[in-house]
Design a protein around this motif. Structure first.
Motif, PDB file in Angstrom:
ATOM      1  N   LEU A 134      17.153 -13.628   6.760  1.00 49.75           N
ATOM      2  CA  LEU A 134      18.094 -14.652   6.316  1.00 49.75           C
ATOM      3  C   LEU A 134      17.355 -15.975   6.074  1.00 49.75           C
TER       4      LEU A 134
ATOM      5  N   GLY B 115      17.383 -19.608  -9.140  1.00 50.99           N
ATOM      6  CA  GLY B 115      18.070 -18.841 -10.173  1.00 50.99           C
ATOM      7  C   GLY B 115      17.725 -17.368 -10.178  1.00 50.99           C
ATOM      8  N   VAL B 116      16.971 -16.953  -9.184  1.00 54.13           N
ATOM      9  CA  VAL B 116      16.539 -15.546  -9.117  1.00 54.13           C
ATOM     10  C   VAL B 116      17.045 -14.966  -7.793  1.00 54.13           C
TER      11      VAL B 116
ATOM     12  N   ASP C 221      21.813 -21.055  -0.937  1.00 57.00           N
ATOM     13  CA  ASP C 221      21.139 -22.307  -1.269  1.00 57.00           C
ATOM     14  C   ASP C 221      21.283 -23.283  -0.121  1.00 57.00           C
ATOM     15  N   THR C 222      20.263 -24.052   0.108  1.00 58.08           N
ATOM     16  CA  THR C 222      20.413 -25.107   1.101  1.00 58.08           C
ATOM     17  C   THR C 222      20.891 -26.391   0.430  1.00 58.08           C
TER      18      THR C 222
ATOM     19  N   HIS D 152       6.800  -6.382  -8.268  1.00 56.49           N
ATOM     20  CA  HIS D 152       6.156  -7.379  -7.393  1.00 56.49           C
ATOM     21  C   HIS D 152       4.748  -6.922  -7.039  1.00 56.49           C
TER      22      HIS D 152
ATOM     23  N   THR E 194      22.308  -6.790  -4.114  1.00 54.40           N
ATOM     24  CA  THR E 194      21.885  -7.980  -4.844  1.00 54.40           C
ATOM     25  C   THR E 194      22.480  -9.166  -4.116  1.00 54.40           C
ATOM     26  N   PRO E 195      21.648 -10.073  -3.648  1.00 49.98           N
ATOM     27  CA  PRO E 195      22.165 -11.121  -2.767  1.00 49.98           C
ATOM     28  C   PRO E 195      22.991 -12.170  -3.503  1.00 49.98           C
ATOM     29  N   TYR E 196      23.990 -12.699  -2.793  1.00 51.08           N
ATOM     30  CA  TYR E 196      24.630 -13.934  -3.230  1.00 51.08           C
ATOM     31  C   TYR E 196      23.591 -15.026  -3.127  1.00 51.08           C
ATOM     32  N   PRO E 197      23.631 -16.009  -4.013  1.00 53.34           N
ATOM     33  CA  PRO E 197      22.663 -17.109  -3.880  1.00 53.34           C
ATOM     34  C   PRO E 197      22.866 -17.816  -2.535  1.00 53.34           C
TER      35      PRO E 197
ATOM     36  N   ALA F 115      27.381  -9.429   4.756  1.00 55.33           N
ATOM     37  CA  ALA F 115      28.179 -10.587   4.349  1.00 55.33           C
ATOM     38  C   ALA F 115      27.486 -11.416   3.281  1.00 55.33           C
ATOM     39  N   VAL F 116      26.161 -11.569   3.389  1.00 53.51           N
ATOM     40  CA  VAL F 116      25.470 -12.430   2.430  1.00 53.51           C
ATOM     41  C   VAL F 116      24.777 -11.621   1.332  1.00 53.51           C
TER      42      VAL F 116
ATOM     43  N   PRO G 284      26.126  -6.970  10.146  1.00 55.42           N
ATOM     44  CA  PRO G 284      27.252  -7.564   9.418  1.00 55.42           C
ATOM     45  C   PRO G 284      26.831  -8.805   8.633  1.00 55.42           C
ATOM     46  N   VAL G 285      25.870  -9.554   9.140  1.00 59.74           N
ATOM     47  CA  VAL G 285      25.400 -10.733   8.416  1.00 59.74           C
ATOM     48  C   VAL G 285      24.746 -10.315   7.106  1.00 59.74           C
TER      49      VAL G 285
ATOM     50  N   MET H 256      16.481 -17.907   2.202  1.00 59.83           N
ATOM     51  CA  MET H 256      16.685 -19.318   1.828  1.00 59.83           C
ATOM     52  C   MET H 256      15.436 -19.883   1.169  1.00 59.83           C
TER      53      MET H 256
END
Lengths: 356, 356
Positions: A262, A274-275, A347-348, A188, A342-345, A290-291, A286-287, A266
């Protein structure tokens, strides 16, 4: 219960708990014949009023005061709650209890100190949330009240290592520097920083870690300026501010908190579908776990244990005039650590298929 | 500070805070001439030692004890932390402080009661986590110690409405019943329940709400049996147990906690790709809000306020012998509320595209 206790002793003698407590702590309040009878029973029973005896011996209340900071956000609040748990456990192991209080402001906190010192006979305080122009530490020093701070002094003129008061803190700036360096390693070039408004010591320190890492990588000061946003904490505010950073070219964002991260995650997912969102939060809540959000973790339990050690050592010194036990480090900066995930996607956009 | 305080008074008289405190609380410890001088200064200054005076008048310590429950999981811990904050704030408004302690077990908690009653002169306790065969409430009743419980008594033989002790609780069973009914309305025929092992009062109550709703909808008892799983709390355990429920035909899952629900949501998304996970958690934690999980919310602040009201009323009765103020409800069941959200997709499959 086989052990003799205050209650079993009171029951067997047919006197109240208060009477026994008075015999130990305020014998002048008890009639001489009762006192003699209770004292004989105490000796015969093997009852050991350990904490009471210590309290009497040391003339301390064995109570430490802590202001419970208001809950702004359940996400970030978890870090202070972990601190509270570790503090309570460590203090109790040393024979101390924790007395909680609330306050609306520094001035109110000082007012509460006065009332607690007077009414509840508190031995000392643990402070959290030190900040620029903190009036609380000056007041406690002026009044010779023992305390330990979680958070270094943030007055510009003062070298924290020469502070007149004990503190323990976490090197947040090193944590955000590590997060920034990791994004540079990932390739980056434009890494944004989402922080709190200037003036909060911890927040400014975290911003500085990001800033010096970009500067060392050759990013121009003007560009660094474009890549930072300051905003009050929250998921929604994080999303709004992240949009501005993304518009300025940011492909990765280092955040001062998990709440802001968080919201930023988003927006990054929306901007780069997709990235995995290139974002790090702070406090490893914990949040975040969790995500699947990367976050800078504080060794908060170690900080709590150290604050208690410093404070109880101070109190012991006051009482005994120095027992020869070496003092714990008075100014201790603990390292922070980046937890990469590595985050879970996130998505809104909601899928349109119906329920099964 | 314009107001006369203990500290300003001590400064102006050239005596210690302790001396002034003694004049108010233990005048026999102070030399008569000092006492006269301080008393005159108190009168002249308009200093109002309100809390101290109340303490003296009521002979109460104005301290309430609370066991800080251990942190098993940062996700679910947030509910007790909200309780703690509301308790501290409400108690302080009534002139009380909260003293925290830790314990490993019920027996250890009782041991701590004894020590706190003896050493710290605690006026009463707030209990949390009532359960089947709870020894703590019996002990406190036997020893005439004022207390209020968050959690109803769970002894099968006893009607909670006739309990000898005050309690406030939340109707968790009604909450899971509402969640189950909502899934039935959505068209789900096989709705699973992911709970804790039998024996925990609150957990069994939440399972019962799901069970009676399915039974009322005509689901056969054998089928209901197939659709329930019991497991220790956690995200990973939730995922594992959810797999079994899905294998048994469940298309929606009601969970006893947000941790279990988070794990269940991952498995439902894996089993039914492209469809919002039909899952509800419990406690409406920050994690549930962050990932868009539906959850049953407890009015935890209201419960804390009521527990304090019941306890302080008891204490006032003890002191004054009844001031004529009507007692708050001694057995109060507050309603829970389902918070419905459409979840963000929670996928364990990570997109393969590289970083920008």
């Amino acid at each position: 219960m086989t052990k003799t206790t205050l209650v079993s002793l009171a029951d067997s003698l047919g006197v109240s708990r208060q009477t026994i407590s008075n015999v130990i702590n305020a014998p002048h309040r008890v009639k001489p014949e009762t006192r003699a009878r209770v004292e004989a029973a105490i000796s015969a029973s093997g009852y050991r009023p350990s904490a009471a005896a210590r309290q009497l011996r040391t003339r301390r209340s064995m109570n430490l005061g802590l202001r419970l900071m208001p809950v702004h956000d359940g996400i970030n609040g978890s870090i202070l709650d972990r601190f509270l748990h570790a503090l309570t456990e460590t203090a109790q192991r040393d024979g101390y209890r924790l007395t909680l209080f609330c306050a609306d402001s520094d001035a109110d906190e000082i007012h509460q100190y006065e009332e607690l010192l007077q009414v509840s006979d508190i031995d000392g305080f643990v402070l959290t949330g030190t900040h620029h122009g903190d009036q609380r530490t000056a007041w406690l020093l002026d009044h010779d009240v023992p305390f330990a701070a979680f958070g270094r002094p943030w007055n510009d003129a003062e070298d924290p290592r020469r502070s007149r008061h004990a503190w323990v803190d976490v090197d947040g700036g090193a944590g955000t520097a590590e997060a920034t360096a990791a994004f540079l390693d990932d390739g980056h070039a434009s890494i944004g920083f989402l922080g709190w408004p200037a003036g909060s010591g911890a927040g400014d320190d975290r911003r500085a870690g990001w800033q010096r890492t970009l500067a060392a990588a050759g990013v121009a000061p003007g560009r660094i300026q474009e890549l930072t946003a300051s905003i009050d904490d929250g998921v929604q505010t994080g999303a709004v501010a992240a949009r501005h950073l993304i518009a300025a070219g940011a492909t990765a964002i280092v955040c001062v908190s998990d709440s802001l991260a968080l919201g930023a995650a988003m927006e990054l997912r929306r901007a780069f579908p997709g990235v995995p969102a290139a974002v790090t939060g702070f406090d490893d809540t914990p949040v975040a776990a969790a995500v699947g959000l990367s976050s800078v973790a504080q060794p908060i339990e170690a900080a709590a244990r150290h604050a208690v050690a410093v404070l109880t050592h101070q109190l012991a010194e006051t009482t005994t005039g120095g027992a020869g036990v070496p003092a714990p480090e008075q100014h201790l900066l603990l390292p922070a650590a980046l937890v990469r995930r590595t985050p879970y996607p996130l998505d809104t956009g909601i899928p349109t298929a119906g329920t099964p």
